[in-house]
Design an enzyme around this catalytic site. Sequence first.
Site, short mmCIF file in Angstrom:
data_model
loop_
_atom_site.label_atom_id
_atom_site.label_comp_id
_atom_site.label_asym_id
_atom_site.label_seq_id
_atom_site.Cartn_x
_atom_site.Cartn_y
_atom_site.Cartn_z
N ARG A 230 72.04 -66.37 86.62
CA ARG A 230 71.90 -66.18 88.06
C ARG A 230 70.90 -67.19 88.61
O ARG A 230 69.86 -67.44 88.00
CB ARG A 230 71.40 -64.78 88.38
N HIS A 278 79.40 -72.16 90.92
CA HIS A 278 79.43 -70.79 90.36
C HIS A 278 80.84 -70.40 89.90
O HIS A 278 81.47 -69.50 90.47
CB HIS A 278 78.92 -69.77 91.39
P1 NDP Z 1 74.06 -58.49 79.50
O1 NDP Z 1 73.52 -57.43 80.39
O2 NDP Z 1 74.98 -58.09 78.41
O3 NDP Z 1 72.82 -59.24 78.79
C1 NDP Z 1 71.67 -59.60 79.48
C2 NDP Z 1 70.68 -60.19 78.49
O4 NDP Z 1 69.51 -60.59 79.20
C3 NDP Z 1 70.24 -59.20 77.42
O5 NDP Z 1 70.06 -59.81 76.17
C4 NDP Z 1 68.88 -58.72 77.97
O6 NDP Z 1 67.97 -58.27 76.97
C5 NDP Z 1 68.38 -60.01 78.58
N1 NDP Z 1 67.34 -59.69 79.56
C6 NDP Z 1 67.42 -58.95 80.69
N2 NDP Z 1 66.22 -58.87 81.29
C7 NDP Z 1 65.36 -59.57 80.51
C8 NDP Z 1 63.97 -59.84 80.57
N3 NDP Z 1 63.20 -59.35 81.56
N4 NDP Z 1 63.41 -60.57 79.60
C9 NDP Z 1 64.16 -61.05 78.57
N5 NDP Z 1 65.49 -60.84 78.44
C10 NDP Z 1 66.07 -60.09 79.40
O7 NDP Z 1 74.69 -59.59 80.43
P2 NDP Z 1 75.87 -60.62 80.10
O8 NDP Z 1 75.53 -61.32 78.83
O9 NDP Z 1 77.17 -59.95 80.20
O10 NDP Z 1 75.75 -61.60 81.35
C11 NDP Z 1 74.55 -62.29 81.63
C12 NDP Z 1 74.54 -62.79 83.05
O11 NDP Z 1 75.40 -63.91 83.17
C13 NDP Z 1 75.07 -61.80 84.08
O12 NDP Z 1 74.05 -60.89 84.47
C14 NDP Z 1 75.51 -62.68 85.21
O13 NDP Z 1 74.46 -62.76 86.15
C15 NDP Z 1 75.75 -64.02 84.56
N6 NDP Z 1 77.15 -64.46 84.65
C16 NDP Z 1 77.43 -65.63 85.31
C17 NDP Z 1 78.71 -66.09 85.39
C18 NDP Z 1 79.02 -67.40 86.04
O14 NDP Z 1 80.19 -67.67 86.31
N7 NDP Z 1 78.04 -68.25 86.28
C19 NDP Z 1 79.82 -65.33 84.82
C20 NDP Z 1 79.43 -64.16 84.10
C21 NDP Z 1 78.13 -63.75 84.04
P3 NDP Z 1 68.29 -56.97 76.08
O15 NDP Z 1 69.41 -57.41 75.14
O16 NDP Z 1 67.04 -56.71 75.36
O17 NDP Z 1 68.73 -55.89 77.02
C1 OXD Z 2 79.58 -62.66 87.19
C2 OXD Z 2 79.74 -63.91 87.89
O1 OXD Z 2 78.50 -62.07 87.25
O2 OXD Z 2 80.87 -64.35 88.12
O3 OXD Z 2 80.54 -62.21 86.55
O4 OXD Z 2 78.73 -64.51 88.24
#
Ligand code: NDP
Ligand code: OXD
Length: 315
Positions: A230, A278
């Site tokens: 993000r 994005h």
């Molecule tokens: P998940 O919720 O499965 O994983 C999030 C990860 O971030 C976890 O490992 C979590 O830790 C870690 N995390 C969250 N908060 C913190 C923190 N404060 N400090 C350290 N680590 C932290 O999400 P996804 O993997 O499914 O997706 C990740 C992000 O990718 C989404 O939230 C979205 O915003 C983005 N995205 C973007 C897309 C694009 O097209 N650009 C498409 C799809 C997703 P823990 O494992 O310990 O909970």
């Molecule tokens: C998602 C994205 O969060 O598209 O899936 O950014």
Amino acid sequence: MKSVLISLFNKDESIWVKYLENYLPDYKVYRAEVDAYDPEMIDYAVVWKPKEHFFYGLRNLKVVFNTGAGVDNLMKFSQLSEVPIIRIVPEDLKDSMLQYILFSVLYYHRNMHVLEEAQKRRKWITLQEPKAEDINIGILGLGFIGSEIASFLETMKYNVLGWSRTKKVIKGITTFSGKTGLKNMVKKSDILISLLPLTQETKGLVNRDLLEDLPKNNSFKGAFFISCGRGGVQKDDDILWALNKGVLNGATLDVFQNEPLPKKSPLWSHQRIRITPHLAALNNPKDSCELIVEQIMKVEKGEKLNNIVDFTKGY
Ligand code: NDP
Ligand code: OXD
């Protein structure tokens, strides 16, 4: 008759409606911005960045389906602390993200950023790329997507490091957590990839202080940043500062603090920034609707749901 209310910002809702109607013939599917409906009759909501008023009067809402991995846009709706929010993340979302990241990693690894410049000047230069195992890739976020990317890059012989809120054990990956863990990982990361959700804790995390810790005397004479989680996790101005100061060698950005990226933003024209709007990984409507319907069936049978968002953590 059960009802589904849908509101998908910037997506072609008609395709989603078609699939939902097809898979749920006994349900009525309403488009929030187009159809008239009684809010009290709505059982399920399917959303992407819904408008401020979307949840007004939805007193009997059972579940909200977020048609994307990031749920940051839903955290402002306090009434959702009482309603389960489900992240709809089809398997192929990981494939798309993997393709995007692999392409970006290889772009830097194989010196394409240098070769493209040389081509413009008709310069024939020979560059020996470093071995994959001599490149450290640090991944911020080891969740559904990040952990898969980490493991794949490891099979490509890169030296992969990963940071998450809770410490992970992933075969072949050196994992970190906490503030010190973050610093230790960043110091080693020739390529830093952000796959973090946007929360109170992650907002602005990729800033001057963090970027300054990246290695400067590696074989690339600087580090690269790939941002796919993000935009709010990074400070766009600090990325520009780091590039101009030589703290950062290059950046590939799919997400931004403000989207769409304003036309006047200096990021657009910076020589060392590659911008995509994005689209690293988009939810495909068919697979997403199948997952939504699967979960609706579970609710109706009183079964446990998957992928429930923790409203207090914000992801
Ligand atoms: P998940 O919720 O499965 O994983 C999030 C990860 O971030 C976890 O490992 C979590 O830790 C870690 N995390 C969250 N908060 C913190 C923190 N404060 N400090 C350290 N680590 C932290 O999400 P996804 O993997 O499914 O997706 C990740 C992000 O990718 C989404 O939230 C979205 O915003 C983005 N995205 C973007 C897309 C694009 O097209 N650009 C498409 C799809 C997703 P823990 O494992 O310990 O909970
Ligand atoms: C998602 C994205 O969060 O598209 O899936 O950014």
